[in-house]
Design a protein around this motif. Structure first.
Motif, PDB file in Angstrom:
ATOM      1  N   PRO A 101       0.799  -1.233   0.000  1.00  0.00           N
ATOM      2  CA  PRO A 101       0.000   0.000   0.000  1.00  0.00           C
ATOM      3  C   PRO A 101       0.828   1.278   0.000  1.00  0.00           C
ATOM      4  CG  PRO A 101      -0.071  -1.064   2.159  1.00  0.00           C
ATOM      5  CD  PRO A 101       0.594  -2.028   1.229  1.00  0.00           C
ATOM      6  N   GLU A 102       2.048   1.235   0.551  1.00  0.00           N
ATOM      7  CA  GLU A 102       2.887   2.429   0.620  1.00  0.00           C
ATOM      8  C   GLU A 102       4.159   2.223  -0.201  1.00  0.00           C
ATOM      9  OE1 GLU A 102       1.938   5.187   1.958  1.00  0.00           O
ATOM     10  OE2 GLU A 102       0.082   4.326   2.759  1.00  0.00           O
ATOM     11  N   PRO A 103       4.636   3.277  -0.855  1.00  0.00           N
ATOM     12  CA  PRO A 103       5.862   3.144  -1.641  1.00  0.00           C
ATOM     13  C   PRO A 103       7.085   3.008  -0.742  1.00  0.00           C
ATOM     14  CG  PRO A 103       5.134   5.426  -1.639  1.00  0.00           C
ATOM     15  CD  PRO A 103       4.049   4.635  -0.960  1.00  0.00           C
ATOM     16  N   LEU A 104       8.126   2.371  -1.273  1.00  0.00           N
ATOM     17  CA  LEU A 104       9.433   2.404  -0.650  1.00  0.00           C
ATOM     18  C   LEU A 104      10.180   3.600  -1.247  1.00  0.00           C
ATOM     19  CD1 LEU A 104      10.259  -1.430  -0.754  1.00  0.00           C
ATOM     20  CD2 LEU A 104       9.183  -0.107   1.071  1.00  0.00           C
ATOM     21  N   SER A 105      11.498   3.590  -1.233  1.00  0.00           N
ATOM     22  CA  SER A 105      12.229   4.707  -1.830  1.00  0.00           C
ATOM     23  C   SER A 105      13.363   4.182  -2.696  1.00  0.00           C
ATOM     24  CB  SER A 105      12.775   5.645  -0.750  1.00  0.00           C
ATOM     25  OG  SER A 105      13.806   5.029  -0.012  1.00  0.00           O
ATOM     26  N   SER A 106      13.843   5.048  -3.572  1.00  0.00           N
ATOM     27  CA  SER A 106      14.900   4.676  -4.518  1.00  0.00           C
ATOM     28  C   SER A 106      15.848   5.850  -4.695  1.00  0.00           C
ATOM     29  CB  SER A 106      14.284   4.281  -5.863  1.00  0.00           C
ATOM     30  OG  SER A 106      15.275   4.119  -6.850  1.00  0.00           O
ATOM     31  N   SER A 107      17.103   5.530  -4.928  1.00  0.00           N
ATOM     32  CA  SER A 107      18.092   6.582  -5.178  1.00  0.00           C
ATOM     33  C   SER A 107      18.006   7.125  -6.603  1.00  0.00           C
ATOM     34  CB  SER A 107      19.513   6.042  -4.916  1.00  0.00           C
ATOM     35  OG  SER A 107      19.771   4.942  -5.769  1.00  0.00           O
ATOM     36  N   GLU A 108      17.306   6.380  -7.487  1.00  0.00           N
ATOM     37  CA  GLU A 108      17.148   6.814  -8.874  1.00  0.00           C
ATOM     38  C   GLU A 108      15.678   6.759  -9.263  1.00  0.00           C
ATOM     39  OE1 GLU A 108      19.578   4.280 -11.240  1.00  0.00           O
ATOM     40  OE2 GLU A 108      21.473   5.122 -10.495  1.00  0.00           O
ATOM     41  N   PHE A 109      15.309   7.526 -10.291  1.00  0.00           N
ATOM     42  CA  PHE A 109      13.935   7.483 -10.780  1.00  0.00           C
ATOM     43  C   PHE A 109      13.904   6.904 -12.188  1.00  0.00           C
ATOM     44  CE2 PHE A 109      15.438  11.651 -12.158  1.00  0.00           C
ATOM     45  CZ  PHE A 109      14.920  11.774 -13.440  1.00  0.00           C
ATOM     46  N   GLN A 110      12.812   6.271 -12.520  1.00  0.00           N
ATOM     47  CA  GLN A 110      12.632   5.671 -13.851  1.00  0.00           C
ATOM     48  C   GLN A 110      11.630   6.460 -14.680  1.00  0.00           C
ATOM     49  OE1 GLN A 110      11.293   1.593 -13.665  1.00  0.00           O
ATOM     50  NE2 GLN A 110      11.226   1.326 -15.888  1.00  0.00           N
ATOM     51  N   PHE A 111      10.675   7.133 -14.014  1.00  0.00           N
ATOM     52  CA  PHE A 111       9.605   7.848 -14.708  1.00  0.00           C
ATOM     53  C   PHE A 111       9.542   9.283 -14.201  1.00  0.00           C
ATOM     54  CE2 PHE A 111       8.459   3.379 -14.659  1.00  0.00           C
ATOM     55  CZ  PHE A 111       8.084   3.147 -15.973  1.00  0.00           C
ATOM     56  N   ASP A 112       9.097  10.166 -15.067  1.00  0.00           N
ATOM     57  CA  ASP A 112       8.894  11.570 -14.711  1.00  0.00           C
ATOM     58  C   ASP A 112       7.584  11.997 -15.354  1.00  0.00           C
ATOM     59  OD1 ASP A 112       9.000  14.201 -14.023  1.00  0.00           O
ATOM     60  OD2 ASP A 112      10.914  14.642 -15.010  1.00  0.00           O
ATOM     61  N   GLY A 113       6.521  12.016 -14.577  1.00  0.00           N
ATOM     62  CA  GLY A 113       5.191  12.328 -15.098  1.00  0.00           C
ATOM     63  C   GLY A 113       4.123  11.621 -14.282  1.00  0.00           C
ATOM     64  N   GLU A 114       3.093  11.130 -14.964  1.00  0.00           N
ATOM     65  CA  GLU A 114       2.004  10.428 -14.297  1.00  0.00           C
ATOM     66  C   GLU A 114       1.896   9.010 -14.846  1.00  0.00           C
ATOM     67  OE1 GLU A 114      -1.761  13.048 -13.261  1.00  0.00           O
ATOM     68  OE2 GLU A 114      -1.163  13.361 -15.343  1.00  0.00           O
ATOM     69  N   ALA A 115       1.448   8.096 -13.991  1.00  0.00           N
ATOM     70  CA  ALA A 115       1.222   6.724 -14.449  1.00  0.00           C
ATOM     71  C   ALA A 115       0.302   6.005 -13.475  1.00  0.00           C
ATOM     72  CB  ALA A 115       2.535   5.962 -14.575  1.00  0.00           C
ATOM     73  N   VAL A 116      -0.408   5.014 -14.001  1.00  0.00           N
ATOM     74  CA  VAL A 116      -1.122   4.050 -13.168  1.00  0.00           C
ATOM     75  C   VAL A 116      -0.256   2.809 -13.128  1.00  0.00           C
ATOM     76  CG1 VAL A 116      -3.227   2.706 -12.842  1.00  0.00           C
ATOM     77  CG2 VAL A 116      -3.347   4.983 -13.885  1.00  0.00           C
ATOM     78  N   CYS A 117       0.068   2.351 -11.925  1.00  0.00           N
ATOM     79  CA  CYS A 117       0.992   1.235 -11.763  1.00  0.00           C
ATOM     80  C   CYS A 117       0.232  -0.010 -11.324  1.00  0.00           C
ATOM     81  CB  CYS A 117       2.076   1.591 -10.750  1.00  0.00           C
ATOM     82  SG  CYS A 117       3.061   3.029 -11.249  1.00  0.00           S
ATOM     83  N   VAL A 118       0.362  -1.074 -12.114  1.00  0.00           N
ATOM     84  CA  VAL A 118      -0.406  -2.298 -11.901  1.00  0.00           C
ATOM     85  C   VAL A 118       0.533  -3.431 -11.500  1.00  0.00           C
ATOM     86  CG1 VAL A 118      -1.985  -3.965 -12.941  1.00  0.00           C
ATOM     87  CG2 VAL A 118      -2.070  -1.552 -13.652  1.00  0.00           C
ATOM     88  N   PRO A 119       0.372  -4.028 -10.318  1.00  0.00           N
ATOM     89  CA  PRO A 119       1.161  -5.205  -9.946  1.00  0.00           C
ATOM     90  C   PRO A 119       0.894  -6.352 -10.911  1.00  0.00           C
ATOM     91  CG  PRO A 119       0.148  -4.225  -8.000  1.00  0.00           C
ATOM     92  CD  PRO A 119      -0.457  -3.537  -9.195  1.00  0.00           C
ATOM     93  N   MET A 120       1.942  -7.085 -11.229  1.00  0.00           N
ATOM     94  CA  MET A 120       1.838  -8.165 -12.215  1.00  0.00           C
ATOM     95  C   MET A 120       1.821  -9.547 -11.561  1.00  0.00           C
ATOM     96  SD  MET A 120       1.648  -6.300 -14.882  1.00  0.00           S
ATOM     97  CE  MET A 120       1.970  -7.306 -16.337  1.00  0.00           C
ATOM     98  N   VAL A 121       1.807  -9.589 -10.240  1.00  0.00           N
ATOM     99  CA  VAL A 121       1.735 -10.865  -9.522  1.00  0.00           C
ATOM    100  C   VAL A 121       0.526 -10.835  -8.597  1.00  0.00           C
ATOM    101  CG1 VAL A 121       4.201 -11.322  -9.628  1.00  0.00           C
ATOM    102  CG2 VAL A 121       3.285 -10.011  -7.710  1.00  0.00           C
ATOM    103  N   SER A 122      -0.029 -12.005  -8.334  1.00  0.00           N
ATOM    104  CA  SER A 122      -1.189 -12.105  -7.461  1.00  0.00           C
ATOM    105  C   SER A 122      -0.847 -11.637  -6.052  1.00  0.00           C
ATOM    106  CB  SER A 122      -1.694 -13.547  -7.423  1.00  0.00           C
ATOM    107  OG  SER A 122      -2.715 -13.694  -6.458  1.00  0.00           O
ATOM    108  N   SER A 123      -1.801 -10.994  -5.405  1.00  0.00           N
ATOM    109  CA  SER A 123      -1.586 -10.498  -4.042  1.00  0.00           C
ATOM    110  C   SER A 123      -1.513 -11.624  -3.024  1.00  0.00           C
ATOM    111  CB  SER A 123      -2.712  -9.535  -3.645  1.00  0.00           C
ATOM    112  OG  SER A 123      -2.770  -8.439  -4.516  1.00  0.00           O
ATOM    113  N   THR A 124      -2.133 -12.775  -3.340  1.00  0.00           N
ATOM    114  CA  THR A 124      -2.202 -13.863  -2.371  1.00  0.00           C
ATOM    115  C   THR A 124      -1.361 -15.068  -2.765  1.00  0.00           C
ATOM    116  OG1 THR A 124      -4.233 -14.599  -3.450  1.00  0.00           O
ATOM    117  CG2 THR A 124      -4.465 -13.250  -1.482  1.00  0.00           C
ATOM    118  N   GLY A 125      -1.133 -15.297  -4.045  1.00  0.00           N
ATOM    119  CA  GLY A 125      -0.349 -16.448  -4.477  1.00  0.00           C
ATOM    120  C   GLY A 125      -1.075 -17.755  -4.210  1.00  0.00           C
TER     121      GLY A 125
END
Length: 390
Positions: free
Chosen positions: A39-63
């Motif tokens: 639910p909450e983001p972590l942090s990164s020393s670098e960025f990959q995107f600059d703008g807006e996006a909808v981010c969709v997880p590609m793995v099941s939440s429960t497995g």
């Protein structure tokens, strides 16, 4: 504009789909948000995107062979994305707003995204399947009205959540700070016994001949309220098993989370006569008039910490011993001191429950609004634009 005239566009045509490049556990922390499945983001020393996006997880939440998706994320500015998440960037902002797309995909994720997940043990979503998700788009003005209205409801939910959290903090601080004049042992004040063990095969979700209603660990979730939505019946419950009465207190005896051990719940009219599982304890006051006092005494943070610290087991399931509980010293005010203590606790709990009820109602309103607006059943009139401008 009618719903039939809304344009249907495949997500792969609407957006550029880019897999994240950051390993969740190995990315160096830094100044940029790292969008992950949680639910909450972590942090990164670098960025990959600059703008807006909808981010969709590609793995099941429960497995475990089960397809599910708890959430999609909206991200803006400079941010990084985990390598098990795909960022969807709208190609033409004049056709679709990113926030609208986020609201749409979050609302319909179980209908549009989850069925496209595949796999047996590790259930995942391919970008090819994600690209085939259909999105129905009203005109941009209508999208903006929906986003604005839902945003206003979200702000109200956030305020209600903060009020509920503040009421909870006040209650905990009162219980923590209260200085009691005398103590008694729990064994002097109550009888207690854990429930019997049974196998999953002994449980039934419907009443059966010889079956008795029981409370399992799923009925005692985080918080102060019992969850009775999942009812179980068990056959062969021993005759000498202690049953719940209107004055009973149910305590968690065994749990993998040590902080949950000792959590208590009050009885309710609907569970009189129920048995509890071996993971729980029924605490029955010798004097039913002590039920409220015992509940609040056991709720005090100091007592909860004592129970958690006394639980046995360093790994796996922890367990609190009945013998130790009998010797537990509990606050035991009498007379006017007792009345003030209980009345104050109940009044603070009323405030917690009132704000929690407001939050629930607002969340239900949000869901109903989205179902209505995204189905085209109702439209927000163009005059709403004046409110947005104001």
């Amino acid at each position: 504009m009618s719903y039939e005239s809304w344009e249907t566009v495949l997500l792969g045509e609407l957006c550029s789909l880019t897999r994240g490049s950051s390993p969740t556990q190995k990315t160096l922390p830094g100044d940029y948000p790292l969008i992950v499945t949680g639910p909450e983001p972590l942090s990164s020393s670098e960025f990959q995107f600059d703008g807006e996006a909808v981010c969709v997880p590609m793995v099941s939440s429960t497995g475990h062979g089960h397809a599910s998706l708890k959430r999609v994320h909206y991200a803006s500015g400079r941010f990084a994305v985990a390598n098990i998440v795909t960022a969807c960037e709208v190609k033409n902002p004049a056709e679709c707003g990113t926030r609208f797309l986020y609201i749409y995909l979050q609302h319909f994720k179980d209908d549009l995204i989850v069925p496209r997940m595949q796999g047996t043990a590790n259930v995942s979503l391919s970008q090819r399947e994600l690209a085939q998700v259909p999105v129905r788009l009203p005109r941009l003005g209508e999208q903006r009205r929906i986003v604005d209205l839902i945003g206003a409801v979200d702000e109200a939910i956030e305020v209600a959540d903060e009020q509920c959290a503040a009421s909870n903090r006040l209650l905990r601080e009162y219980l923590e700070a209260y200085d009691f004049s005398q103590d008694k042992t729990l064994g002097e004040l109550a009888m207690m016994r854990s429930g019997p063990s049974w196998k999953a095969a002994d449980e039934s979700s419907a009443a059966v001949p010889g079956g008795e209603p029981v409370l399992g660990i799923t009925n005692t979730p985080q918080g102060r309220e019992l969850d009775l939505t999942s009812q179980k019946y068990v056959t062969g419950v021993p005759a000498n098993t202690m049953r719940v009465t209107p004055s009973s207190i149910i305590m968690i005896r065994t749990n993998g989370n040590r902080n949950r051990i000792g959590n208590v719940y009050r009885s309710s009219p609907g569970i009189s006569g129920f048995a509890v599982s071996a993971f729980q304890i029924i605490i029955e006051p010798v004097d039913p008039a002590d039920a409220a006092l015992l509940y609040w005494a056991l709720e005090t943070p100091r007592i909860q910490r004592s129970i958690s610290d006394a639980a046995s087991g360093s790994t796996g399931l922890g367990n609190v011993a009945i013998g130790w509980l009998r010797q537990l010293q509990l606050p035991y005010p009498i007379g006017e001191e007792r009345r003030i203590f209980i009345d104050t606790c109940e009044a603070l709990l009323d405030a917690v429950q009132a704000t929690d009820d407001v939050t629930r109602r607002l969340r239900n309103l949000r869901t109903e609004l989205l179902s209505s607006l995204l189905s085209g059943a109702h439209r927000i009139p163009e005059t709403y634009d004046e409110l947005m401008g104001a």
